[in-house]
Design an enzyme around this catalytic site. Structure first.
Site, PDB file in Angstrom:
ATOM      1  CG  HIS A  99      -1.900  -1.047   1.338  1.00  0.00           C
ATOM      2  ND1 HIS A  99      -1.814  -2.087   2.232  1.00  0.00           N
ATOM      3  CD2 HIS A  99      -3.042  -1.245   0.637  1.00  0.00           C
ATOM      4  CE1 HIS A  99      -2.865  -2.881   2.091  1.00  0.00           C
ATOM      5  NE2 HIS A  99      -3.615  -2.404   1.125  1.00  0.00           N
ATOM      6  CD  GLN A 141     -14.184  -4.867  -1.743  1.00  0.00           C
ATOM      7  OE1 GLN A 141     -14.368  -3.671  -1.909  1.00  0.00           O
ATOM      8  NE2 GLN A 141     -12.998  -5.413  -1.968  1.00  0.00           N
ATOM      9  CD  GLN A 147      -9.623  -4.033  -6.582  1.00  0.00           C
ATOM     10  OE1 GLN A 147     -10.464  -4.526  -5.840  1.00  0.00           O
ATOM     11  NE2 GLN A 147      -8.513  -3.470  -6.121  1.00  0.00           N
ATOM     12  CB  VAL A 167       5.309  -4.696  -2.831  1.00  0.00           C
ATOM     13  CG1 VAL A 167       6.476  -4.706  -1.856  1.00  0.00           C
ATOM     14  CG2 VAL A 167       5.220  -3.349  -3.546  1.00  0.00           C
ATOM     15  CB  SER A 213      -1.831 -10.395   0.750  1.00  0.00           C
ATOM     16  OG  SER A 213      -3.189 -10.544   1.143  1.00  0.00           O
ATOM     17  NE  ARG A 237      -8.930 -11.722   2.167  1.00  0.00           N
ATOM     18  CZ  ARG A 237      -9.464 -10.830   1.317  1.00  0.00           C
ATOM     19  NH1 ARG A 237      -8.734 -10.344   0.325  1.00  0.00           N
ATOM     20  NH2 ARG A 237     -10.729 -10.435   1.452  1.00  0.00           N
TER      21      ARG A 237
HETATM   22  O1  PAF Z   1      -8.203  -3.487  -3.301  1.00  0.00           O
HETATM   23  C1  PAF Z   1      -8.863  -3.158  -2.283  1.00  0.00           C
HETATM   24  O2  PAF Z   1      -8.331  -2.998  -1.182  1.00  0.00           O
HETATM   25  C2  PAF Z   1     -10.358  -2.933  -2.405  1.00  0.00           C
HETATM   26  O3  PAF Z   1     -10.936  -3.839  -3.284  1.00  0.00           O
HETATM   27  C3  PAF Z   1     -10.731  -1.487  -2.781  1.00  0.00           C
HETATM   28  C4  PAF Z   1     -10.225  -1.113  -4.157  1.00  0.00           C
HETATM   29  C5  PAF Z   1     -10.163  -0.523  -1.746  1.00  0.00           C
HETATM   30  C6  PAF Z   1     -12.248  -1.325  -2.793  1.00  0.00           C
HETATM   31  O4  PAF Z   1     -12.802  -1.613  -1.554  1.00  0.00           O
END
Ligand code: PAF
Length: 285
Positions: free
Chosen positions: A38, A62, A154, A177, A186, A188
């Site tokens: 991030h 989602q 995505q 990365v 990730s 997760r």
């Molecule tokens: O990639 C993500 O973390 C999510 O899918 C996003 C783009 C922030 C949308 O909730």
């Protein structure tokens, strides 16, 4: 100074003020639990814009029932520390009621590119993503929005949405990365036990095997797909897909493609991991 806002109207105001001061807004939408991946997105946004906006929102739309919405890691204080150190101007961290107030009824949906791969296993996922990201785009009005290519599909879905809906936003996909041993970062990964963290490397081994074969001249998608799938099949508890597809449409590729996406999604216990490489474009994972 980093301003933290909770209400959509406050976020819109902060971005409106920045625009009035002729600043270019760079937006990094996230679900928090920020890691170095991030932070690389924030760095990319800072190269393209001079007002940095980060959103932190675990978007229930989602997640399907039975997925990891309830246990998704929440580390807001650490996340804000990371944003402050990166010089982020505004962090928008709404609660669910602020994003989806009573009576909310609208969904943004993209057709074709959402259907293969993730779309097969998470059929409502992308509608949740496009709906929340469209809302964030409408609030922030960014010039550029930055996403990670670990969620490769995505990135393409959001690029499609922006093009189809004439949103004046540059959608940027940043390289994955990885840890020194190759595991893609990730949020997760923190679910993994030490043993599963080790087993997770099988997906990296698969992507590397396909990459090596490509570098040695192999172009047959079925052969490259098998090379990628073998270590994953031998190690993971369950595979959703390991697929060699066209990197733009996610449909079956040309017989001898110039670029080929190898994308994988597989489970270790209750943790689902995804990863990918674009052969003919990306470095060895
Ligand atoms: O990639 C993500 O973390 C999510 O899918 C996003 C783009 C922030 C949308 O909730």
């Amino acid at each position: 100074m980093t301003t933290v806002v909770r209400e959509p109207a406050e976020f819109r105001r902060a971005c409106d003020d920045a625009r009035r001061a002729s600043r270019r807004i760079g937006l990094v939408p996230t679900m928090g639990a920020l890691h170095a991946g991030h932070l690389s997105l924030i760095d990319e946004a800072s190269r393209r814009a001079d007002f940095l906006a980060v959103t932190i929102f675990v978007n229930p739309l989602q997640f399907a029932p039975g997925e990891d919405l309830q246990r998704y890691p929440k580390t807001l204080e650490d996340d804000l520390g990371g944003c402050r150190r990166r010089g982020v101007d505004v962090v928008f961290a709404p609660d669910t009621g602020a994003m989806y107030p009573e009576g909310f009824q609208t969904q943004v949906s993209v057709a074709g590119v959402t259907k293969p791969l993730e779309g097969v296993f998470r059929p409502s996922h992308f509608e949740g993503v496009t709906t929340v990201v469209a809302k964030l785009f409408n609030l922030a009005g960014p010039c550029a929005a930055v996403f990670g290519r670990k969620d490769y599909q995505q990135w393409k879905v959001l690029s499609r949405m922006v093009e189809d809906l004439d949103m004046p936003i540059e959608v940027i996909g940043c390289p994955i990365v990885r840890e020194p041993d190759g595991l893609a970062l990730s949020s997760r990964n923190r679910y993994l036990s030490t043993n599963d963290r080790h087993r997770a490397l099988a997906v990296v081994a698969g992507l590397r095997a396909a990459h090596d074969a490509w570098e040695h001249g192999e172009r047959k998608p079925a052969v490259l797909e098998s090379a990628a799938a073998a270590p994953v099949a031998a190690t993971f508890d369950r595979i959703d897909y390991v697929a060699a597809v066209d990197p733009e449409t996610f449909e079956p590729p040309a017989t001898s493609p110039e670029r080929l996406l190898i994308a994988a999604a597989a489970h270790l216990g209750s943790t689902r991991l995804i990863d990918n490489v674009v052969l003919g474009e990306d470095e060895r994972p």
